[in-house]
Design an enzyme around this catalytic site. Structure first.
Site, PDB file in Angstrom:
ATOM      1  N   GLU A 360       0.833  -1.211   0.000  1.00 28.96           N
ATOM      2  CA  GLU A 360       0.000   0.000   0.000  1.00 28.96           C
ATOM      3  C   GLU A 360       0.870   1.265   0.000  1.00 28.96           C
ATOM      4  O   GLU A 360       0.548   2.248  -0.668  1.00 28.96           O
ATOM      5  CB  GLU A 360      -0.959   0.001   1.199  1.00 28.96           C
ATOM      6  CG  GLU A 360      -1.944  -1.176   1.228  1.00 28.96           C
ATOM      7  CD  GLU A 360      -2.818  -1.279  -0.015  1.00 28.96           C
ATOM      8  OE1 GLU A 360      -3.055  -0.246  -0.670  1.00 28.96           O
ATOM      9  OE2 GLU A 360      -3.244  -2.404  -0.352  1.00 28.96           O
ATOM     10  N   HIS A 491     -12.723  -8.092  -5.564  1.00 25.35           N
ATOM     11  CA  HIS A 491     -12.604  -7.305  -6.789  1.00 25.35           C
ATOM     12  C   HIS A 491     -13.741  -7.530  -7.782  1.00 25.35           C
ATOM     13  O   HIS A 491     -13.944  -6.711  -8.671  1.00 25.35           O
ATOM     14  CB  HIS A 491     -11.249  -7.577  -7.440  1.00 25.35           C
ATOM     15  CG  HIS A 491     -10.107  -7.298  -6.505  1.00 25.35           C
ATOM     16  ND1 HIS A 491      -9.825  -8.098  -5.414  1.00 25.35           N
ATOM     17  CD2 HIS A 491      -9.210  -6.287  -6.458  1.00 25.35           C
ATOM     18  CE1 HIS A 491      -8.793  -7.602  -4.759  1.00 25.35           C
ATOM     19  NE2 HIS A 491      -8.393  -6.503  -5.366  1.00 25.35           N
TER      20      HIS A 491
END
Ligand SMILES: *[C@@H]1O[C@H](CO)[C@@H](O)[C@H](O)[C@H]1NC(C)=O
Length: 602
Positions: A360, A491
């Site tokens: 991240e 997703h």
């Protein structure tokens, strides 16, 4: 038609002014929409959902109006001498056309469908195995932990089925309308379907073939991994491995069998040698989520990269709050104003999550590097690049060498002998190699739905056809068309393209190889400097090379960016093969010893 040269120059000057204004306004609209999205993601409730939907509608309206305005003033197709200007117009035109594709009411409906799917996924609760009336288990952290730690086949089966019932089944009825809406937007924007629309970001006519080619190159290695793990799992779960050679998907330590690192203890090649899971050390040393992010920030800055700004530390959400529902799926945020960058992660203190933290942070580093580009170019060179940055650094961070350096591995632990290296590489392959077929099939599945090859009546059957064929896994019970097992993966309901992760898994090794050479830490001719033990920590040269590519954003086609970072212009599996070479050789011999034939009946 454009007339004389000076007309052209005037036109370009005018175009620049208009684009500057567009850039300024769209950054503001983007900031508002990102803020509303954030507020909802860290505090799921109906009020925040309404505001989020309203702002994203405003954003779409703005894009639509802007494009109407801009396109009425210019004939845009390659009208300018300046290639960068043409590229900008091209990108704005796609945004503008897709924003104009649906009338407002239908657009609202589409946004609502997407929001509902993500909400079902993010707030789903499952019932406990021991007490079926206790139904308060969330995916993060409860169910994830069961999948990771339990070795009780029945309990795992229960957790797997519960999750797929409470997420996928509930999401199914929204998926066909979602597909239709997505296709309609893509077609109005001059793409054949939503799959082609996604693939535009790879700027290549042969992208599907290129990906298939990469997969074919790596498949034999995956099959060796699969055969070895299957044999080892057969020792723990006696009656679970059958003639067909497929592995039951609930036994691999992860809900989607996309990473098998948590069953490392069941498959470790040399159990008497050191393992590189430093979770216990982290706990003993009192690591917190904040400390994990600080460690990561320090690694980035040691390379001369940009430190996280004060706003990042003030506004990020680094732990799961107890007083509200949040979207726990980890994400990094660019608020489009050049100042606000945040991460949202329900961080748990483990080695695995230390890697996620770097992943991240890699996104945010990218945002910081390209923050002075015009807004349309503040994207990854292609979507895979964005996913690869943090992972590339994590390849250094998780080496035994580096873990010793930061005090997470005892200095006296021997780490460069052959057997420990094989242990280490197997642990890495349980993440990186095992992921490849999964990273490929999620979008192969959706491409085939979007282009009409697969009908609604075959959604689940086709999902399992691909999972068997590519991953060699099978479901723990009979599946039907009431189920929607693809919907149990974030997703899919969240409408996030997935090929990026496959691409990332390949190119991060190319980046790693190039940065390691730059840092003087890798030499193919020197057995004392293998690629898998390279740590680029503190190499300003490596950092500069990385930054040069990141700062370009998407202002140039990705092969040019890759050339800056690696000297190569193609995705190429040779780096990943090089990294894992000792393990691949070992697996071939070991599988022969275990009398395992790689492959399965799908
Ligand atoms: C969550 O959102 C609600 C409604 O918008 C608001 O009243 C509340 O203060 C928020 N909670 C937090 C912790 O931000």
């Amino acid at each position: 038609m454009i007339g004389s040269f000076s007309d052209r120059n005037d036109l370009e000057t005018k175009a620049r002014l208009i684009l500057d204004e567009y850039n300024r306004q769209s950054s503001e609209v983007c900031f508002k929409s990102a803020s509303a999205n954030w507020n909802y993601a860290v505090n799921i409730n109906d009020d925040n959902e309404k505001i989020k939907l309203r702002e994203s509608l405003e954003n779409v309206k703005f894009q639509k109006e802007s494009w109407k305005n801009i396109s009425s003033q210019f004939k845009t197709r390659d009208s300018f001498k300046d290639a960068v200007l043409n590229r900008m117009f091209q990108k704005i035109s796609i945004t503008g056309m897709s924003a104009a594709a649906l009338p407002e009411e239908r657009l609202k409906e589409f946004q609502q469908i997407k929001s509902t799917m993500t909400k079902i996924y993010s707030t789903a609760k499952t019932c406990a195995y021991e007490d079926r009336s206790r139904c308060n288990l969330s995916l993060d952290p409860d169910v994830t932990q069961i999948m990771k730690e339990s070795r009780d086949e029945k309990k795992l089966r229960h957790a797997w089925l519960e999750w797929h019932d409470k997420s996928g089944v509930e999401i199914r009825k929204f998926y066909k309308p979602y597909v239709d809406f997505s296709n309609e937007i893509a077609r109005t924007t001059n793409f054949s379907d939503a799959g082609a629309f996604w693939l535009r970001e790879y700027e290549s006519d042969t992208i599907k073939e290129d990906i298939e080619q990469l997969w074919q190159t790596l498949k034999p290695f995956y099959q060796q991994m699969h055969a070895y793990v299957r044999a080892k799992l057969g020792e723990t779960y006696k009656d679970q491995i059958t003639e067909d050679g497929l592995i039951p998907a609930h036994l691999l330590g992860n809900m989607w069998a996309q990473s098998w690192e948590h069953i490392y203890p069941l498959v470790v090649p040399f159990p008497e040698k050191a393992s590189i899971d430093v979770t216990e050390q982290m706990k003993q040393q009192g690591y917190t989520p904040l400390k994990m992010f600080q460690i990561s920030d320090e690694f980035f800055t040691s390379l001369g990269l940009i430190p996280m700004p004060p706003e990042f530390w003030k506004e990020s959400l680094l732990e799961k709050p107890k007083d509200r529902e949040v979207v726990c799926h980890a994400s990094a945020w660019d608020f489009c104003n050049g100042k606000d960058f945040r991460i949202k992660q329900c961080t748990v203190v483990t080695t695995e999550q230390l890697v996620t933290v770097h992943h991240e942070m890699g996104h945010v580093q990218y945002y910081l590097q390209y923050k002075d580009q015009p807004l349309v170019f503040r994207r990854g060179a292609n979507p895979g690049f964005h996913e690869a940055v943090g992972d590339t650094l994590a390849l250094s961070v998780t080496t035994p060498k580096h873990l010793k350096e930061i005090g997470l591995l005892d200095e006296s632990t021997p780490t460069d002998d052959y057997q420990t290296s094989i242990n280490f590489l197997l642990g890495m392959a349980l993440k990186k190699i095992v992921f490849l077929p999964f990273g490929y099939l999620i979008d192969k599945y959706r491409w085939d739905i979007f282009d009409g090859t697969v009908k609604e009546t075959e959604y689940n059957a086709y999902w399992w056809k691909l999972r068997k064929e590519y991953q060699g896994v099978k479901p723990p019970s009979v599946r039907t068309e009431e189920h929607f097992d693809a919907g149990a993966k974030f997703h899919v309901p969240a409408d996030v393209e997935y090929l990026r992760y496959f691409v990332s898994n390949v190119i991060q090794f190319q980046f790693h190889r190039s940065l390691c050479k730059e840092a003087g830490q890798y030499d193919a001719q020197d057995p004392l400097k293998p690629l898998h033990n390279c740590d680029i920590y503190r190499s300003k040269a490596a950092g500069a090379k990385l930054a040069a590519g990141l700062a370009m954003g998407s202002s140039r086609p990705w092969p040019e960016v890759m050339k800056v970072m690696t000297g190569q212009e193609k995705m190429d599996a040779s780096a990943i093969r090089e990294y894992f070479k000792p393990l691949e050789d070992w697996l071939v011999l070991e599988n022969a010893k275990l009398a395992q034939t790689p492959g399965w009946q799908s």
